[in-house]
Design an enzyme around this catalytic site. Structure first.
Site, PDB file in Angstrom:
ATOM      1  N   LYS A 353       0.852  -1.191   0.000  1.00  0.00           N
ATOM      2  CA  LYS A 353       0.000   0.000   0.000  1.00  0.00           C
ATOM      3  C   LYS A 353       0.885   1.237   0.000  1.00  0.00           C
ATOM      4  CE  LYS A 353      -3.405   2.477   2.821  1.00  0.00           C
ATOM      5  NZ  LYS A 353      -4.163   2.492   4.099  1.00  0.00           N
ATOM      6  N   ASP A 358      -2.741  10.236   3.869  1.00  0.00           N
ATOM      7  CA  ASP A 358      -4.167   9.885   3.891  1.00  0.00           C
ATOM      8  C   ASP A 358      -4.921  10.832   4.808  1.00  0.00           C
ATOM      9  OD1 ASP A 358      -6.659   8.694   3.856  1.00  0.00           O
ATOM     10  OD2 ASP A 358      -6.096   7.117   5.272  1.00  0.00           O
ATOM     11  N   LYS A 365     -10.373  12.343   8.625  1.00  0.00           N
ATOM     12  CA  LYS A 365      -9.997  11.835   9.940  1.00  0.00           C
ATOM     13  C   LYS A 365     -10.129  12.958  10.962  1.00  0.00           C
ATOM     14  CE  LYS A 365      -6.661   8.586   7.974  1.00  0.00           C
ATOM     15  NZ  LYS A 365      -7.250   7.316   8.423  1.00  0.00           N
ATOM     16  N   ASP A 378       1.196   5.840   6.121  1.00  0.00           N
ATOM     17  CA  ASP A 378       0.232   5.006   5.406  1.00  0.00           C
ATOM     18  C   ASP A 378       0.822   4.407   4.130  1.00  0.00           C
ATOM     19  OD1 ASP A 378      -2.229   3.871   5.712  1.00  0.00           O
ATOM     20  OD2 ASP A 378      -3.306   5.368   4.552  1.00  0.00           O
ATOM     21  N   ASP A 438     -12.469   6.981   3.626  1.00  0.00           N
ATOM     22  CA  ASP A 438     -11.288   6.698   4.445  1.00  0.00           C
ATOM     23  C   ASP A 438     -10.917   5.219   4.417  1.00  0.00           C
ATOM     24  OD1 ASP A 438      -9.148   7.372   6.050  1.00  0.00           O
ATOM     25  OD2 ASP A 438     -10.273   7.176   7.927  1.00  0.00           O
ATOM     26  N   GLU A 440      -9.666   3.770   1.849  1.00  0.00           N
ATOM     27  CA  GLU A 440      -9.116   3.998   0.503  1.00  0.00           C
ATOM     28  C   GLU A 440      -8.000   3.038   0.129  1.00  0.00           C
ATOM     29  OE1 GLU A 440      -5.839   4.962   2.702  1.00  0.00           O
ATOM     30  OE2 GLU A 440      -7.917   5.512   3.169  1.00  0.00           O
ATOM     31  N   ARG A 442      -7.617  -0.136   0.470  1.00  0.00           N
ATOM     32  CA  ARG A 442      -8.087  -1.359  -0.192  1.00  0.00           C
ATOM     33  C   ARG A 442      -8.496  -1.095  -1.638  1.00  0.00           C
ATOM     34  NH1 ARG A 442     -12.635  -2.180   4.231  1.00  0.00           N
ATOM     35  NH2 ARG A 442     -10.915  -1.249   5.397  1.00  0.00           N
TER      36      ARG A 442
END
Length: 584
Positions: A353, A358, A365, A378, A438, A440, A442
């Site tokens: 990933k 993010d 968030k 992230d 959020d 995202e 995946r």
């Protein structure tokens, strides 16, 4: 007033004209972690594009190149330590620190308060009993985490250190901790050369001594490293040589020590990537770092960097949906390792990933515990994948082809961004209703996994800082493992036992998929809080060919050391070990 200088590479936009899967792309830009004057990228074809489109691309790429806040990282002084395995008399060894790893059993004393352990007896005799006396006064019992460094006359070394290993030294973790403690002691005393031994080294089986030396060397190297690129002042490491005594000598041990250095270089690189802030490490810079691996190890690596238009051609709607809000363009990274000679027997893929930041998107968030200030990590999965690539470029295993894949982008907020309720179409044709922007990671992994399958990979491991649910379930030092394949689980867990990294296999409860069903698309992208790490894994499974052995590793917990406020480099050594298990 200082001005931000933007290189003229904005026109190229990483354009690639070849559609061949074997085509590769190299550039001459130096690593952002070594030199910081960006140079034009060479060897890239230009396409005629309308002026208005060029302006848009120039604006986006300018932001990608700029370092907001004028922050430019300095070069790290990576540890350069010469390791040697020796069978030297401890009393005669000359240097700054003689460090002895001891268990609680080793610290046992007789009725005269003298050590029972023969190694400690010998040292204490030479020191006139001062070692036993000092250890008693300091209440040193050999527990894990205990250490004491004493300046005692009578030996060739200036100082003697006792490092606690606990009740029983485990094969990897305790010995790495020993190396880290020695590195800390060397920093504190500005030592340049140390020797490390075990009080009961004779009790270690001969076949395990090389791996024990490897674990000690790994801990020492990683303990010496200090990421000071973003500090105004920093100290250079002083430790230059380490003698490992009593664990054998010769070509086999030397080979193991070289292996430790190679893996540590990958771990340090991965740490640097995760530690770098999002205003420095953009998706474009991450792509540059990946391409630099290919250029540094061009005998075994090729690189391919896909831009937005090429990702559109491959119908990567899930990935591009996440990237759509950011002014920094996405870069889809594909490195391919092929051995320098011999037949390829196994094809593997490592997928990471790569969210360099993010924000959460429109589901931004917010609130305590959202950790938005740490969302530079992230891309920890991509750091693990690229760190493993760097290490393997030096080790050069035979018989295995490895694809390293990262769908790099940012998850931001703008008028062009994906909204809750939008429907995205992934590259395998499946449709996804976005019920939470959020979730995202995946979405980006979906298209990356389809791409990995299309490369002919027989086994795929993906790593991602995917869910807070996994942090809640397993804490901050254990990664969650999800796989339908018992054989693959056995391979990877075997690798983690060697690396010392903690994994725990989680269930893939198919009945939970009911929470992922959409009324208007094939699926939603999140099923809510209960079993969140499991439903995330079930989502990823929809994008993997059934014939491919696949594993998902959620590293949201162990990617970051909250106490040290630093990246851990988690996953890299396990990945390297796993690839080697699959090599001939």
């Amino acid at each position: 007033m200082a001005a931000i200088r933007v290189a003229s590479t904005s026109f190229t936009h990483f354009a690639l004209t070849s559609s061949s899967s074997s085509s590769c792309y190299y550039h001459s830009s130096p690593s952002v972690f070594t030199k910081f004057r960006f140079r034009p990228i060479i060897g890239i074809s230009f396409a005629v594009t309308p002026l208005s489109s060029l302006r848009t691309k120039r604006m986006a790429h300018s932001i990608d190149r700029a370092t907001l806040g004028l922050t430019q990282p300095k070069k790290n002084d990576s540890p350069k330590i010469s390791f040697a395995a020796k069978e030297t008399d401890l009393v005669e060894w000359k240097g700054d620190i003689l460090a002895v790893g001891v268990t609680e059993k080793d610290m046992a004393k007789d009725e005269n308060s003298k050590f029972k352990n023969s190694t400690l007896q010998k040292l204490d005799l030479q020191l006139g009993g001062l070692l036993s006396e000092a250890s008693s006064e300091e209440d040193f019992s050999g527990k894990a985490g205990q250490s004491t460094v004493l300046r005692l006359p009578g030996l060739g070394s200036k100082r003697v250190g006792l490092i606690g290993l606990g009740a029983a030294a485990s094969p990897t973790v305790a010995y790495r901790s020993l190396g880290e403690a020695v590195a800390a002691a060397a920093k504190a005393s500005q030592a340049s050369n140390v020797a490390i031994t075990l009080a009961s080294s004779e009790e270690i089986p001969a076949e395990l001594k090389p791996s024990t030396a490897t674990a000690i060397a790994t801990g020492t190297l990683l303990g010496t490293f200090d990421d000071s690129r973003f500090k105004s002042e920093s100290k250079k490491p002083t430790l230059t040589s380490v003698d490992i005594i009593g664990l054998g000598s010769g070509p086999e041990v030397d080979k193991k020590l070289k292996y430790a250095e190679d893996v540590c270089s990958g771990i340090i690189f991965g740490k640097e990537l995760v530690n770098a802030p999002a205003n420095v490490l953009t998706p474009g810079v991450l792509a540059e770092e990946a391409s630099k691996i290919a250029s540094d190890y061009s005998d075994v690596f090729t690189a391919k960097i896909l831009d937005v238009e090429q990702c559109k051609e491959l119908k990567m709607g899930a990935y591009l949906g996440v990237a759509a809000a950011s002014a920094n363009p996405p870069h889809f990274i594909h490195l391919c390792y092929k051995p320098p000679s011999g037949e390829v027997k196994t094809k593997l893929a490592l997928v990471g990933k790569g969210l360099t930041f993010d924000s959460g998107g429109y589901n931004i968030k917010t609130g305590a515990g959202c950790m938005i200030e740490l969302m530079k990590f992230d891309m920890g999965g991509s750091a693990a994948v690229l760190g493993a690539a760097k290490a393997l470029g030096q080790i050069k295993p035979a018989g295995v082809e490895v694809h390293f894949i990262v769908a790099a982008c940012e998850n931001m907020i703008s008028g062009t961004g994906m909204r809750p309720g939008d429907i995205l179409t992934a590259s395998n044709g499946k449709t996804i209703e976005v019920n939470n922007t959020d979730a995202e990671g995946r979405l980006t992994l979906a298209d990356a996994l389809v791409y990995a399958c299309n490369q002919g990979a027989e086994k795929i491991v993906d790593l991602a800082t995917l869910t807070g649910a996994c942090r809640v379930a397993l804490g901050l030092s254990i990664a969650g493992v999800f796989t339908p394949s018992d054989d693959l689980a056995k391979e990877v867990f075997g690798a983690s036992e060697v690396s010392g990294e903690k994994l725990w296999r989680m269930p893939m409860e198919e009945s939970y998929w009911d929470t992922m069903k959409s009324g208007v698309a094939d699926m939603v992208n999140t099923g809510g809080r209960p079993g969140g790490a499991i439903t995330a894994a079930l989502f990823l499974k929809q994008f993997v060919d059934e014939k491919v052995q696949w594993m998902h590793i959620d590293i949201a917990g162990p990617v970051w050391n909250e106490k040290k406020k630093n990246a851990t480099g988690f996953g890299i050594s396990t990945l390297v070990e796993w690839v080697l298990k699959n090599s001939s």
